[in-house]
Design an enzyme around this catalytic site. Structure first.
Site, mmCIF file in Angstrom:
data_model
loop_
_atom_site.group_PDB
_atom_site.id
_atom_site.type_symbol
_atom_site.label_atom_id
_atom_site.label_comp_id
_atom_site.label_asym_id
_atom_site.label_seq_id
_atom_site.Cartn_x
_atom_site.Cartn_y
_atom_site.Cartn_z
ATOM 1 C CG ASN A 7 36.453 50.851 32.150
ATOM 2 O OD1 ASN A 7 37.537 51.277 32.496
ATOM 3 N ND2 ASN A 7 35.551 50.427 33.017
ATOM 4 C CG HIS A 10 42.657 48.492 33.564
ATOM 5 N ND1 HIS A 10 42.854 48.433 34.925
ATOM 6 C CD2 HIS A 10 41.570 47.736 33.309
ATOM 7 C CE1 HIS A 10 41.944 47.634 35.462
ATOM 8 N NE2 HIS A 10 41.143 47.210 34.503
ATOM 9 C CG HIS A 43 34.812 51.410 38.918
ATOM 10 N ND1 HIS A 43 34.916 50.057 39.089
ATOM 11 C CD2 HIS A 43 34.215 51.874 40.034
ATOM 12 C CE1 HIS A 43 34.382 49.719 40.254
ATOM 13 N NE2 HIS A 43 33.967 50.807 40.858
ATOM 14 N NE ARG A 45 38.047 49.067 42.974
ATOM 15 C CZ ARG A 45 37.434 47.894 42.807
ATOM 16 N NH1 ARG A 45 37.070 47.498 41.608
ATOM 17 N NH2 ARG A 45 37.199 47.117 43.836
ATOM 18 N NE ARG A 49 41.567 48.472 43.414
ATOM 19 C CZ ARG A 49 41.015 47.251 43.515
ATOM 20 N NH1 ARG A 49 41.035 46.442 42.492
ATOM 21 N NH2 ARG A 49 40.479 46.867 44.631
ATOM 22 C CD GLU A 70 32.145 50.313 35.927
ATOM 23 O OE1 GLU A 70 32.478 50.325 34.735
ATOM 24 O OE2 GLU A 70 32.639 49.571 36.774
ATOM 25 C CB THR A 101 33.305 44.700 39.004
ATOM 26 O OG1 THR A 101 33.846 46.010 38.945
ATOM 27 C CG2 THR A 101 31.956 44.733 39.664
ATOM 28 C CD GLU A 151 27.918 47.409 32.151
ATOM 29 O OE1 GLU A 151 27.764 48.635 32.290
ATOM 30 O OE2 GLU A 151 29.039 46.855 32.109
ATOM 31 C CG HIS A 191 33.401 42.223 33.989
ATOM 32 N ND1 HIS A 191 34.313 41.227 34.098
ATOM 33 C CD2 HIS A 191 33.677 43.122 34.971
ATOM 34 C CE1 HIS A 191 35.109 41.496 35.126
ATOM 35 N NE2 HIS A 191 34.751 42.636 35.669
HETATM 36 N N1 PXP Z 1 31.291 46.946 33.031
HETATM 37 C C1 PXP Z 1 31.461 47.001 34.366
HETATM 38 C C2 PXP Z 1 30.278 47.237 35.231
HETATM 39 C C3 PXP Z 1 32.748 46.861 34.943
HETATM 40 O O1 PXP Z 1 32.904 46.914 36.280
HETATM 41 C C4 PXP Z 1 33.846 46.686 34.085
HETATM 42 C C5 PXP Z 1 35.226 46.569 34.666
HETATM 43 O O2 PXP Z 1 35.569 47.744 35.318
HETATM 44 C C6 PXP Z 1 33.610 46.653 32.704
HETATM 45 C C7 PXP Z 1 32.332 46.769 32.207
HETATM 46 C C8 PXP Z 1 34.731 46.487 31.722
HETATM 47 O O3 PXP Z 1 35.288 45.229 31.891
HETATM 48 P P1 PXP Z 1 36.625 44.854 31.104
HETATM 49 O O4 PXP Z 1 37.693 45.757 31.633
HETATM 50 O O5 PXP Z 1 36.823 43.416 31.458
HETATM 51 O O6 PXP Z 1 36.346 45.091 29.652
#
Ligand code: PXP
Length: 240
Positions: A7, A10, A43, A45, A49, A70, A101, A151, A191
């Site tokens: 992901n 960030h 993601h 959003r 952001r 996402e 999330t 998930e 997550h």
């Molecule tokens: N899975 C989902 C559904 C999420 O919303 C997120 C965070 O955006 C992640 C995985 C990844 O989480 P992390 O950034 O804590 O690894």
């Protein structure tokens, strides 16, 4: 084979801190793939952001593995998904004020709405994954939507204050994974996973893909994206 979805949200968070053009999450995705990422997750959003519409369009053109979009189950996002055609869509709950999330979707309460969204997206040949807690009723309701994947939310496991609670949360994930597979669902998780806590989740029988963002981007700031992804693949095999 257990796969890793990286992901890259960030990377975009850093860019948006200055509303400039760098660092580019699209470039980060290329490097993540060179490091062994099996998929790229972003993601989009509602408040934009971090990831922007332009990022999703470019990722669709450049990602060579698979693109997991996402998104919240809104009309705006369904239209974008149908237009962009990601390889799969993960539906998540979204609150404006949240930092990330926070919890899983409440499929039981929103069954009809989610069934409709899943049907529209999957009718366009885009498999849907539902981000949920490892809760029996939510897993059953997820199967009722006909979604291909769930998930499992690993946040409670990741945030466990001690080893006993962590083990209990891991057991809950294991049971949830088994129940989902029995119902014909395919299972991903994510997550809050880190280089330290990922391995027990990676060992859950039947788990297909882990979606991991923050810890990889954090390490990438220090050692580079390619190496950070390579090291996460080692951590998932218990070899770090
Ligand atoms: N899975 C989902 C559904 C999420 O919303 C997120 C965070 O955006 C992640 C995985 C990844 O989480 P992390 O950034 O804590 O690894």
């Amino acid at each position: 084979m257990l796969t890793l979805g990286v992901n890259i949200d960030h990377v975009a968070t850093i860019r948006q801190a200055r509303r400039t053009v760098e660092p580019d999450p699209v470039a980060a995705a290329v490097l993540a793939e060179l490091g062994g990422a099996n998929g790229i997750t972003a993601h989009l959003r509602e408040d934009r952001r971090h990831i922007q519409d332009r990022d999703i369009r470019l990722l669709r053109e450049t990602v060579r593995t698979h693109l997991n979009l996402e998104m919240a189950a809104t009309e705006e996002m369904v239209a974008i998904a149908l237009d962009i055609q990601p390889d799969y869509v993960t539906l998540v709950p979204e609150k404006r004020e949240e930092v990330t999330t926070e919890g899983g979707l409440d499929i039981v309460r929103s069954l009809e709405k989610l069934r409709n969204v899943v049907d529209r997206v999957q009718s366009a040949n885009i498999p849907v994954s539902l981000f949920i807690d490892a809760d029996e009723a939510q897993i059953k309701a997820s199967a009722d939507t006909q979604a291909k994947f769930i998930e499992l939310h690993t946040g409670k496991y990741a945030d466990a204050p001690n080893a006993d609670i962590r083990q209990k949360e891991l057991d809950t994930l294991k049971i949830g994974c088994e129940q989902a597979i029995d119902l014909g669902l395919r299972v991903n998780a994510g997550h809050g996973l880190t280089y330290i806590n990922v391995y027990p989740v990676a060992c859950l029988p039947g788990m297909e893909e882990l979606n991991i963002g923050h810890t990889i981007v954090s390490r990438a700031v220090l050692v580079g994206m390619e190496r950070a992804v390579r090291e996460m693949k080692l951590a998932m095999r218990g070899e770090l």
